[in-house]
Design an enzyme around this catalytic site. Structure first.
Site, PDB file in Angstrom:
ATOM      1  N   TYR A 105       0.832  -1.206   0.000  1.00 37.91           N
ATOM      2  CA  TYR A 105       0.000   0.000   0.000  1.00 37.91           C
ATOM      3  C   TYR A 105       0.872   1.263   0.000  1.00 37.91           C
ATOM      4  O   TYR A 105       0.365   2.380   0.056  1.00 37.91           O
ATOM      5  CB  TYR A 105      -0.952   0.008   1.227  1.00 37.91           C
ATOM      6  CG  TYR A 105      -0.189  -0.050   2.522  1.00 37.91           C
ATOM      7  CD1 TYR A 105       0.253  -1.259   3.040  1.00 37.91           C
ATOM      8  CD2 TYR A 105       0.147   1.108   3.210  1.00 37.91           C
ATOM      9  CE1 TYR A 105       1.001  -1.318   4.209  1.00 37.91           C
ATOM     10  CE2 TYR A 105       0.887   1.062   4.377  1.00 37.91           C
ATOM     11  CZ  TYR A 105       1.310  -0.157   4.869  1.00 37.91           C
ATOM     12  OH  TYR A 105       2.063  -0.206   6.017  1.00 37.91           O
ATOM     13  N   GLU A 149      12.901  -2.500   5.539  1.00 42.42           N
ATOM     14  CA  GLU A 149      11.911  -1.767   6.337  1.00 42.42           C
ATOM     15  C   GLU A 149      12.160  -1.942   7.828  1.00 42.42           C
ATOM     16  O   GLU A 149      11.226  -1.898   8.626  1.00 42.42           O
ATOM     17  CB  GLU A 149      10.496  -2.246   5.962  1.00 42.42           C
ATOM     18  CG  GLU A 149      10.165  -2.146   4.491  1.00 42.42           C
ATOM     19  CD  GLU A 149      10.208  -0.706   3.967  1.00 42.42           C
ATOM     20  OE1 GLU A 149      10.149   0.236   4.780  1.00 42.42           O
ATOM     21  OE2 GLU A 149      10.321  -0.531   2.743  1.00 42.42           O
TER      22      GLU A 149
END
Ligand code: BEZ
Length: 173
Positions: A6, A83
């Site tokens: 997303y 991440e």
């Protein structure tokens, strides 16, 4: 195995996949509430990148990728590493535009992680994005590429589009 993106994965999945499908997760909203000290900013001036917050009536649209089973662990390990500044994995149902519902791995950063920035007025978010730049490029590019891809998908995300609109006058500077 499916991986739902997303954020940057929507427009730049830098891994191989067997299938790609647009879809949404229910009960969440996308927000530029996570700090990026290592990709779209630096520790002294972090950028703002998206995470998911609970939003019971909401839908967050993105792109799901089906990974080849032999490659999935390696790809997830690479995303974990990339991440590592606050994101963790969970698994959620993704409702694909074409009809099926698949369980997918989804990365999110919660308000307990050290790079959490939290809410701010849209203009303040845009100002911070406008100034921020990191090893992966400008924070503005990150926001505009995400907004452009969501527009092309024909989906609405009021928060993303509000930050995109607030960035427009700043780019003339
Ligand atoms: C994404 O693009 O969905 C994403 C990937 C890793 C961390 C956060 C978001």
């Amino acid at each position: 195995m499916w991986l739902f993106g997303y954020g940057s994965l929507v427009w730049r999945p830098n891994f191989n996949f067997e299938d790609r499908a647009e879809g949404f997760i229910r009960g969440y909203a996308r927000r530029f509430w996570q700090g990026s000290p290592d990709h779209r900013g630096v520790p002294e001036a972090p950028g703002r990148v998206v995470t998911l917050i609970s939003d019971p009536p909401g839908e967050c649209w993105g792109v799901a990728y089906r990974l080849e089973s032999r490659e999935a662990d390696r790809i997830l390990a690479a995303v974990d590493h990339r991440e590592r500044a606050g994101y963790v994995r969970t698994q959620l149902p993704v409702h694909l535009r074409r009809g099926e519902t698949e369980t997918a791995v989804v990365y999110f950063a919660d308000d307990q992680n050290p790079n959490w920035l939290g809410p701010a007025p849209v203009n303040q978010i845009a100002e911070q994005v406008h100034r921020a730049r990191g090893p992966s490029g400008s924070n503005t590019e990150y926001v505009l590429r995400l907004a452009e891809t969501l527009h092309a998908m024909g989906v609405t995300d009021e928060h993303v589009f509000a930050v995109e609109a607030a960035l427009n006058p700043l780019q003339a500077d």
